[in-house]
Design an enzyme around this catalytic site. Structure first.
Site, PDB file in Angstrom:
ATOM      1  N   GLY A 150      55.053 -24.704 -18.892  1.00 56.88           N
ATOM      2  CA  GLY A 150      55.372 -23.621 -17.968  1.00 56.88           C
ATOM      3  C   GLY A 150      56.819 -23.159 -18.024  1.00 56.88           C
ATOM      4  CD  GLU A 154      50.775 -29.184 -14.232  1.00 55.33           C
ATOM      5  OE1 GLU A 154      49.594 -28.996 -13.913  1.00 55.33           O
ATOM      6  OE2 GLU A 154      51.421 -28.373 -14.943  1.00 55.33           O
ATOM      7  CB  SER A 177      55.706 -22.756 -23.480  1.00 55.01           C
ATOM      8  OG  SER A 177      56.248 -23.100 -22.212  1.00 55.01           O
ATOM      9  CG  ASN A 179      44.789 -27.236 -17.326  1.00 54.08           C
ATOM     10  OD1 ASN A 179      44.095 -27.030 -16.331  1.00 54.08           O
ATOM     11  ND2 ASN A 179      45.786 -28.113 -17.346  1.00 54.08           N
ATOM     12  CD1 TRP A 180      41.580 -21.379 -17.409  1.00 55.23           C
ATOM     13  CD2 TRP A 180      39.963 -20.826 -15.960  1.00 55.23           C
ATOM     14  NE1 TRP A 180      40.646 -20.630 -18.086  1.00 55.23           N
ATOM     15  CE2 TRP A 180      39.645 -20.273 -17.220  1.00 55.23           C
ATOM     16  CE3 TRP A 180      39.084 -20.598 -14.890  1.00 55.23           C
ATOM     17  CZ2 TRP A 180      38.486 -19.518 -17.446  1.00 55.23           C
ATOM     18  CZ3 TRP A 180      37.938 -19.859 -15.106  1.00 55.23           C
ATOM     19  CH2 TRP A 180      37.641 -19.317 -16.375  1.00 55.23           C
ATOM     20  CE  LYS A 181      48.773 -26.255 -16.318  1.00 55.28           C
ATOM     21  NZ  LYS A 181      50.195 -26.475 -16.528  1.00 55.28           N
ATOM     22  CG  HIS A 200      48.005 -31.977 -16.964  1.00 54.58           C
ATOM     23  ND1 HIS A 200      49.197 -31.658 -16.367  1.00 54.58           N
ATOM     24  CD2 HIS A 200      47.776 -31.014 -17.892  1.00 54.58           C
ATOM     25  CE1 HIS A 200      49.660 -30.545 -16.910  1.00 54.58           C
ATOM     26  NE2 HIS A 200      48.818 -30.132 -17.838  1.00 54.58           N
ATOM     27  N   GLY A 212      47.926 -23.462 -20.829  1.00 48.57           N
ATOM     28  CA  GLY A 212      47.953 -23.306 -19.377  1.00 48.57           C
ATOM     29  C   GLY A 212      47.999 -21.838 -19.001  1.00 48.57           C
ATOM     30  N   GLY A 213      49.187 -21.352 -18.659  1.00 46.91           N
ATOM     31  CA  GLY A 213      49.375 -19.984 -18.153  1.00 46.91           C
ATOM     32  C   GLY A 213      48.669 -18.905 -18.960  1.00 46.91           C
ATOM     33  CD  GLU A 225      49.466 -30.267 -21.935  1.00 41.02           C
ATOM     34  OE1 GLU A 225      49.142 -29.097 -22.166  1.00 41.02           O
ATOM     35  OE2 GLU A 225      49.380 -30.781 -20.815  1.00 41.02           O
TER      36      GLU A 225
HETATM   37  O1  13P Z   1      50.029 -27.862 -18.919  1.00 40.03           O
HETATM   38  C1  13P Z   1      49.608 -27.149 -19.805  1.00 40.03           C
HETATM   39  C2  13P Z   1      48.210 -27.210 -20.238  1.00 40.03           C
HETATM   40  O2  13P Z   1      47.577 -28.343 -19.766  1.00 40.03           O
HETATM   41  C3  13P Z   1      50.507 -26.165 -20.465  1.00 40.03           C
HETATM   42  O3  13P Z   1      50.846 -25.192 -19.549  1.00 40.03           O
HETATM   43  P1  13P Z   1      51.596 -23.835 -20.052  1.00 40.03           P
HETATM   44  O4  13P Z   1      50.794 -23.352 -21.231  1.00 40.03           O
HETATM   45  O5  13P Z   1      51.538 -22.925 -18.874  1.00 40.03           O
HETATM   46  O6  13P Z   1      52.967 -24.250 -20.447  1.00 40.03           O
END
Ligand code: 13P
Length: 235
Positions: A167, A97, A198, A8-10, A95, A219-220, A161
């Site tokens: 993050g 977020e 993470s 997930n590149w956000k 998600h 994510g990251g 998640e």
């Molecule tokens: O929100 C995420 C994937 O959708 C997880 O993010 P991180 O891997 O950066 O913690």
């Protein structure tokens, strides 16, 4: 069961970096093929450019969200059908977020998942408790009600998640992940369940070894080609 590794590149990168990231993954896939199904979810404007890079690879494309509506007067929204038209096979919905920043609730998320299924996309439906819910012993109940309300019938993936692990560099321990995944597996037999929060190459194998963990939502670490591919290799 086959494993899924989803990036997930956000809201990160620009056209050139998204194109380079995709091209780098295609090169790595040729050099070091993996067994897992690998999906990348770039920002909407770069789906087309990434789709072109992925064309002759076995990597899959996904959206980060879709509309709960099929079509019409919904300025700024993107339909599941449009994502399918851009060669997406998957779409992330619900998600945390978006739940937190845009007040998305389980009903809306279920409608988005239903639109995705109607467009022949596989929705990746996110669930997970926040820190307060974890600390007050409510994690299981919160996730259970999210799964019951947000997951429609049909071929879906569920991503657990925990909000406090996203993050932050903190991950739940194996028994905490296992407990939630087992509960989801009982509730939705046969539905693959991904873990997210993470994830890095250094903890991927350990998390993938937990019963009922069928993949990872990253994510990251998905923004670094080599690091993301190491995670895919762990599956
Ligand atoms: O929100 C995420 C994937 O959708 C997880 O993010 P991180 O891997 O950066 O913690």
């Amino acid at each position: 069961m086959n494993k899924w590794i989803v990036g997930n590149w956000k809201m990160n990168g620009m056209m050139s970096s998204c194109r380079d990231l995709a091209a780098g993954l295609v090169t790595l896939e040729q050099e070091k093929p993996v067994r897992a199904t690998v999906v990348v979810c770039p920002p909407y404007p770069y789906l087309g450019v990434v789709a072109l890079r992925l064309m002759d690879s076995s990597l899959h494309l996904g959206g980060q969200d879709c509309s709960a509506h099929e079509a019409g007067a919904f300025t700024g929204q993107v339909s599941a059908k449009m994502l399918k038209d851009l060669s997406c096979g998957y779409v992330i919905v619900g998600h945390s977020e978006r739940r937190a920043q845009l007040n998305e609730n389980n009903d809306l998320i279920r409608q988005k998942a239903q639109q995705s299924l109607a467009a022949s996309l596989t929705p990746i439906i996110c669930v997970g408790e926040n820190l307060e819910e974890r600390e007050t012993g409510k994690a299981i109940d919160v996730v259970l009600s999210q799964v019951q309300q947000a997951v429609p019938k049909g071929k879906c993936l569920i991503a657990y998640e925990p909000v406090w692990a996203i993050g932050t560099g903190k991950t739940p321990n194996a028994s905490q992940i296992g407990e939630i995944h087992q509960m989801i597996a009982r509730q939705n037999p046969g539905t693959p369940i991904l873990y997210g929060g993470s994830v890095k190459s250094s903890n991927a194998s350990e998390i993938l070894a937990i019963p009922h963990v069928h993949g990872l939502l990253v994510g990251g670490a998905s923004l670094d080609t080599a690091e993301f591919w190491k995670i895919a290799e762990a599956a």
